[in-house]
Design a protein around this motif. Structure first.
Motif, PDB file in Angstrom:
ATOM      1  N   THR A   1       0.145  -1.290  -0.006  1.00  0.00           N
ATOM      2  CA  THR A   1      -0.393   0.280  -0.273  1.00  0.00           C
ATOM      3  C   THR A   1       0.988   1.700   0.256  1.00  0.00           C
ATOM      4  OG1 THR A   1      -1.490  -1.192   1.011  1.00  0.00           O
ATOM      5  CG2 THR A   1      -1.561   1.762   1.722  1.00  0.00           C
ATOM      6  N   ALA A   2       0.179   2.855  -0.646  1.00  0.00           N
ATOM      7  CA  ALA A   2       0.947   3.758  -0.564  1.00  0.00           C
ATOM      8  C   ALA A   2       0.834   4.466   0.511  1.00  0.00           C
ATOM      9  CB  ALA A   2       0.828   3.789  -2.014  1.00  0.00           C
ATOM     10  N   PRO A   3       1.422   4.742   1.079  1.00  0.00           N
ATOM     11  CA  PRO A   3       1.145   5.726   2.396  1.00  0.00           C
ATOM     12  C   PRO A   3       0.859   7.707   1.353  1.00  0.00           C
ATOM     13  CG  PRO A   3       3.464   5.642   2.034  1.00  0.00           C
ATOM     14  CD  PRO A   3       3.187   4.698   1.167  1.00  0.00           C
ATOM     15  N   ALA A   4       1.597   7.725   0.207  1.00  0.00           N
ATOM     16  CA  ALA A   4       0.969   8.958  -0.316  1.00  0.00           C
ATOM     17  C   ALA A   4       0.126  10.175   0.029  1.00  0.00           C
ATOM     18  CB  ALA A   4       2.253   9.407  -2.123  1.00  0.00           C
ATOM     19  N   SER A   5      -0.531   9.219  -1.016  1.00  0.00           N
ATOM     20  CA  SER A   5      -2.394   9.464  -1.437  1.00  0.00           C
ATOM     21  C   SER A   5      -2.812   9.637   0.408  1.00  0.00           C
ATOM     22  CB  SER A   5      -3.186   8.340  -1.883  1.00  0.00           C
ATOM     23  OG  SER A   5      -2.382   8.883  -3.194  1.00  0.00           O
ATOM     24  N   SER A   6      -3.019   8.655   0.887  1.00  0.00           N
ATOM     25  CA  SER A   6      -3.663   8.939   2.627  1.00  0.00           C
ATOM     26  C   SER A   6      -3.132   9.890   2.859  1.00  0.00           C
ATOM     27  CB  SER A   6      -3.339   7.009   3.103  1.00  0.00           C
ATOM     28  OG  SER A   6      -3.994   6.188   2.863  1.00  0.00           O
ATOM     29  N   LEU A   7      -1.732  10.325   3.727  1.00  0.00           N
ATOM     30  CA  LEU A   7      -1.565  10.779   4.114  1.00  0.00           C
ATOM     31  C   LEU A   7      -2.123  12.469   3.532  1.00  0.00           C
ATOM     32  CD1 LEU A   7      -0.014  11.388   6.772  1.00  0.00           C
ATOM     33  CD2 LEU A   7       2.560  11.808   5.383  1.00  0.00           C
ATOM     34  N   MET A   8      -1.618  12.396   2.537  1.00  0.00           N
ATOM     35  CA  MET A   8      -2.166  13.966   1.736  1.00  0.00           C
ATOM     36  C   MET A   8      -3.880  14.335   2.095  1.00  0.00           C
ATOM     37  SD  MET A   8       0.655  15.874  -0.081  1.00  0.00           S
ATOM     38  CE  MET A   8      -0.218  16.893  -1.215  1.00  0.00           C
ATOM     39  N   THR A   9      -4.619  13.144   1.840  1.00  0.00           N
ATOM     40  CA  THR A   9      -5.917  13.810   2.358  1.00  0.00           C
ATOM     41  C   THR A   9      -5.615  13.908   3.864  1.00  0.00           C
ATOM     42  OG1 THR A   9      -6.783  12.073   0.645  1.00  0.00           O
ATOM     43  CG2 THR A   9      -7.744  12.463   1.701  1.00  0.00           C
ATOM     44  N   ILE A  10      -5.261  13.049   4.717  1.00  0.00           N
ATOM     45  CA  ILE A  10      -5.225  12.985   5.882  1.00  0.00           C
ATOM     46  C   ILE A  10      -5.212  14.738   5.505  1.00  0.00           C
ATOM     47  CG2 ILE A  10      -4.908  12.816   8.216  1.00  0.00           C
ATOM     48  CD1 ILE A  10      -3.864   9.584   7.609  1.00  0.00           C
ATOM     49  N   ARG A  11      -3.954  15.184   5.916  1.00  0.00           N
ATOM     50  CA  ARG A  11      -3.538  16.413   6.435  1.00  0.00           C
ATOM     51  C   ARG A  11      -4.672  17.385   5.563  1.00  0.00           C
ATOM     52  NH1 ARG A  11       2.388  17.636   4.554  1.00  0.00           N
ATOM     53  NH2 ARG A  11       2.036  19.659   3.389  1.00  0.00           N
ATOM     54  N   GLN A  12      -5.219  17.561   4.241  1.00  0.00           N
ATOM     55  CA  GLN A  12      -6.033  18.237   3.443  1.00  0.00           C
ATOM     56  C   GLN A  12      -7.023  18.455   4.216  1.00  0.00           C
ATOM     57  OE1 GLN A  12      -7.466  17.086  -0.496  1.00  0.00           O
ATOM     58  NE2 GLN A  12      -9.237  18.679   0.194  1.00  0.00           N
ATOM     59  N   TYR A  13      -7.910  17.621   5.487  1.00  0.00           N
ATOM     60  CA  TYR A  13      -9.397  16.976   5.305  1.00  0.00           C
ATOM     61  C   TYR A  13      -8.986  17.531   7.308  1.00  0.00           C
ATOM     62  CZ  TYR A  13     -11.170  16.257   1.462  1.00  0.00           C
ATOM     63  OH  TYR A  13     -12.052  16.209  -0.070  1.00  0.00           O
ATOM     64  N   ARG A  14      -7.286  17.373   7.787  1.00  0.00           N
ATOM     65  CA  ARG A  14      -7.125  17.896   8.924  1.00  0.00           C
ATOM     66  C   ARG A  14      -8.236  16.534  10.166  1.00  0.00           C
ATOM     67  NH1 ARG A  14      -7.743  23.297   7.426  1.00  0.00           N
ATOM     68  NH2 ARG A  14      -5.622  24.377   7.909  1.00  0.00           N
ATOM     69  N   ALA A  15      -7.975  15.781   8.980  1.00  0.00           N
ATOM     70  CA  ALA A  15      -8.717  14.325   9.353  1.00  0.00           C
ATOM     71  C   ALA A  15      -7.871  13.691  11.155  1.00  0.00           C
ATOM     72  CB  ALA A  15      -8.553  13.280   9.047  1.00  0.00           C
ATOM     73  N   LYS A  16      -8.455  13.367  12.517  1.00  0.00           N
ATOM     74  CA  LYS A  16      -8.120  13.211  13.661  1.00  0.00           C
ATOM     75  C   LYS A  16      -8.815  12.319  14.288  1.00  0.00           C
ATOM     76  CE  LYS A  16      -5.824  17.906  14.979  1.00  0.00           C
ATOM     77  NZ  LYS A  16      -5.983  18.026  16.253  1.00  0.00           N
ATOM     78  N   GLY A  17      -8.681  11.311  14.713  1.00  0.00           N
ATOM     79  CA  GLY A  17      -8.789   9.724  15.880  1.00  0.00           C
ATOM     80  C   GLY A  17      -8.840   9.025  15.148  1.00  0.00           C
ATOM     81  N   PRO A  18      -9.253   7.754  16.000  1.00  0.00           N
ATOM     82  CA  PRO A  18      -8.686   6.433  16.078  1.00  0.00           C
ATOM     83  C   PRO A  18      -8.465   5.782  14.742  1.00  0.00           C
ATOM     84  CG  PRO A  18     -10.404   6.586  17.552  1.00  0.00           C
ATOM     85  CD  PRO A  18     -10.941   7.561  17.101  1.00  0.00           C
ATOM     86  N   PHE A  19      -9.516   6.099  13.914  1.00  0.00           N
ATOM     87  CA  PHE A  19      -9.528   5.202  12.622  1.00  0.00           C
ATOM     88  C   PHE A  19      -8.887   6.024  11.968  1.00  0.00           C
ATOM     89  CE2 PHE A  19     -10.305   5.279   7.611  1.00  0.00           C
ATOM     90  CZ  PHE A  19     -10.504   4.941   7.435  1.00  0.00           C
ATOM     91  N   VAL A  20      -8.065   6.988  11.572  1.00  0.00           N
ATOM     92  CA  VAL A  20      -6.930   7.703  11.052  1.00  0.00           C
ATOM     93  C   VAL A  20      -4.859   6.790  11.665  1.00  0.00           C
ATOM     94  CG1 VAL A  20      -5.359   9.533  11.101  1.00  0.00           C
ATOM     95  CG2 VAL A  20      -7.614  10.426  10.837  1.00  0.00           C
ATOM     96  N   ASN A  21      -5.364   7.098  13.130  1.00  0.00           N
ATOM     97  CA  ASN A  21      -4.425   6.864  13.814  1.00  0.00           C
ATOM     98  C   ASN A  21      -3.976   5.007  14.051  1.00  0.00           C
ATOM     99  OD1 ASN A  21      -3.552   8.844  15.562  1.00  0.00           O
ATOM    100  ND2 ASN A  21      -4.820   8.595  16.889  1.00  0.00           N
ATOM    101  N   THR A  22      -5.130   4.759  14.063  1.00  0.00           N
ATOM    102  CA  THR A  22      -4.961   3.214  12.472  1.00  0.00           C
ATOM    103  C   THR A  22      -4.029   2.917  11.669  1.00  0.00           C
ATOM    104  OG1 THR A  22      -6.604   2.530  14.061  1.00  0.00           O
ATOM    105  CG2 THR A  22      -6.428   0.819  12.902  1.00  0.00           C
ATOM    106  N   LEU A  23      -5.479   3.679  10.957  1.00  0.00           N
ATOM    107  CA  LEU A  23      -4.679   3.872   9.283  1.00  0.00           C
ATOM    108  C   LEU A  23      -2.989   4.193   9.072  1.00  0.00           C
ATOM    109  CD1 LEU A  23      -5.281   4.048   5.955  1.00  0.00           C
ATOM    110  CD2 LEU A  23      -6.130   6.832   6.655  1.00  0.00           C
ATOM    111  N   VAL A  24      -2.621   4.907   9.715  1.00  0.00           N
ATOM    112  CA  VAL A  24      -1.567   5.394   9.062  1.00  0.00           C
ATOM    113  C   VAL A  24      -0.490   4.820  10.250  1.00  0.00           C
ATOM    114  CG1 VAL A  24      -0.008   6.961   9.530  1.00  0.00           C
ATOM    115  CG2 VAL A  24      -1.901   8.039   9.318  1.00  0.00           C
TER     116      VAL A  24
END
Length: 341
Positions: free
Chosen positions: A132-155
């Protein structure tokens, strides 16, 4: 008028940034992530559409990919804090193994039973599909300032996923070699794993050194030294012909566990232009003509891999007792593929 080489490169970079920005305005209206706009911009200005940038300029900008991946991986390392991993480390490990290995098994089995491909080729496709590539996920997380258990688990899953994919590929390559020849070429299997292990050791030692050197420095010099260390690891990986993802990820993880995450906020302020170029260039490399030649096997691989990621992450989340949101959506968040694969 004939432009000088320097002028041609500067014009090309300008086009990359402007195209990415303009297309992101369109995707914003459509409620899509900026990453989607950057990739579409690359397709539009690339050699298979408007062809605004000569191919020799594009090929000369390959180093941008290594730099962007290096900084993205360094940012992912921020989420590998030992205190968080201790809280749900076992769950994340099980979840990562399930989503990666189930995907590999599903892709391999499908290629064997449906298309009757050779065992060697099916195994390698399965191993590649697990990454899996982390680039797209990390950029999208950053754009939407996403936080929480789901984001922590995903990363955390994305960070560990590439290590699992490398090990899976090594094992599958050994089995595939044994099916093709009577003697397994263990050197071709062990060497890449040994090289990556060496890169990880070097990254850890450099991370400890970086922690010492940054102590008491000004913010400007902290940024300069950090960039120098990230570039150094990326250069070493390029020389060894391995991905900079794992090494830079461990560099970031080492720093965050020793000194905290203040440095990452400073680095994140200078990386957006690099990331835009990376994704626009990725779109430019999309060979539209190849889409007509990959055929049904290529299309099936794409669909089956997504099904494998969804099934594996759902099973892993169910086994580990993860929240309902992780069970439903983690597989979809693991679709992007590049880098290590």
């Amino acid at each position: 008028m004939t432009l000088s080489p320097a002028a041609r490169i500067l014009v090309a970079v300008t086009i990359l940034w402007l195209a990415g920005f303009l297309m992101s305005r369109v995707t914003k209206v459509l409620k899509l992530p900026n990453v989607t706009g950057y990739i579409l911009a690359g397709v539009a200005i690339g050699p298979y559409a408007l062809d605004l940038i000569p191919s020799d300029i594009v090929s000369g900008m390959e180093f941008i990919t290594d730099i962007a991946l290096a900084f993205i991986a360094f940012g992912v390392g921020r989420y590998l804090r030992l205190d968080r991993l201790k809280q749900q480390g076992t769950k994340v490990i099980v979840l990562t193994l399930m989503e990666a290995l189930v995907t590999a098994a599903v892709v391999t089995a499908f290629m064997l039973m449906v298309f009757h491909l050779s065992l060697a080729f099916s195994l390698l496709l399965g191993a590649i599909g697990s990454a899996t590539a982390p680039a797209s996920s990390l950029m999208t997380i950053r754009q939407y300032r996403a936080k929480g258990p789901f984001v922590n688990t995903l990363v955390q899953v994305v960070a560990m996923d590439d290590a699992v994919a490398l090990l899976a590929f090594g094992v599958c390559a050994a089995i595939a070699s044994g099916t093709e020849t009577p003697v397994v070429d263990w050197q071709s299997v062990i060497t890449p794993l040994a090289v990556n292990a060496g890169v990880l050791l070097a990254a850890y030692l450099l991370g400890r050194l970086l922690c010492v050197l940054l102590n008491g420095r000004s913010s400007d010099h902290r940024l300069v030294l950090t960039c120098a260390f990230v570039f150094f690891i990326a250069a070493g990986c390029a020389a060894l012909d391995v991905s900079p993802l794992l090494g830079c990820m461990l560099l970031g993880a080492t720093y965050v566990n020793v000194r905290g995450d203040k440095l990452f906020k400073q680095v994140s302020r200078v990386t957006p232009p690099i990331n835009v170029m990376f994704f626009v260039l990725s779109g430019m490399h999309l060979d539209l003509n190849s889409l007509t030649t990959v055929g049904i096997i290529g299309a099936a691989y794409f669909a089956v891999r997504i099904a494998g990621k969804f099934l594996g992450s759902w099973m892993g989340a169910r086994i580990t007792g993860m929240p309902v949101g992780v069970r439903r959506y983690l597989g979809l968040a693991l679709i992007p593929q590049a880098g290590v694969s």
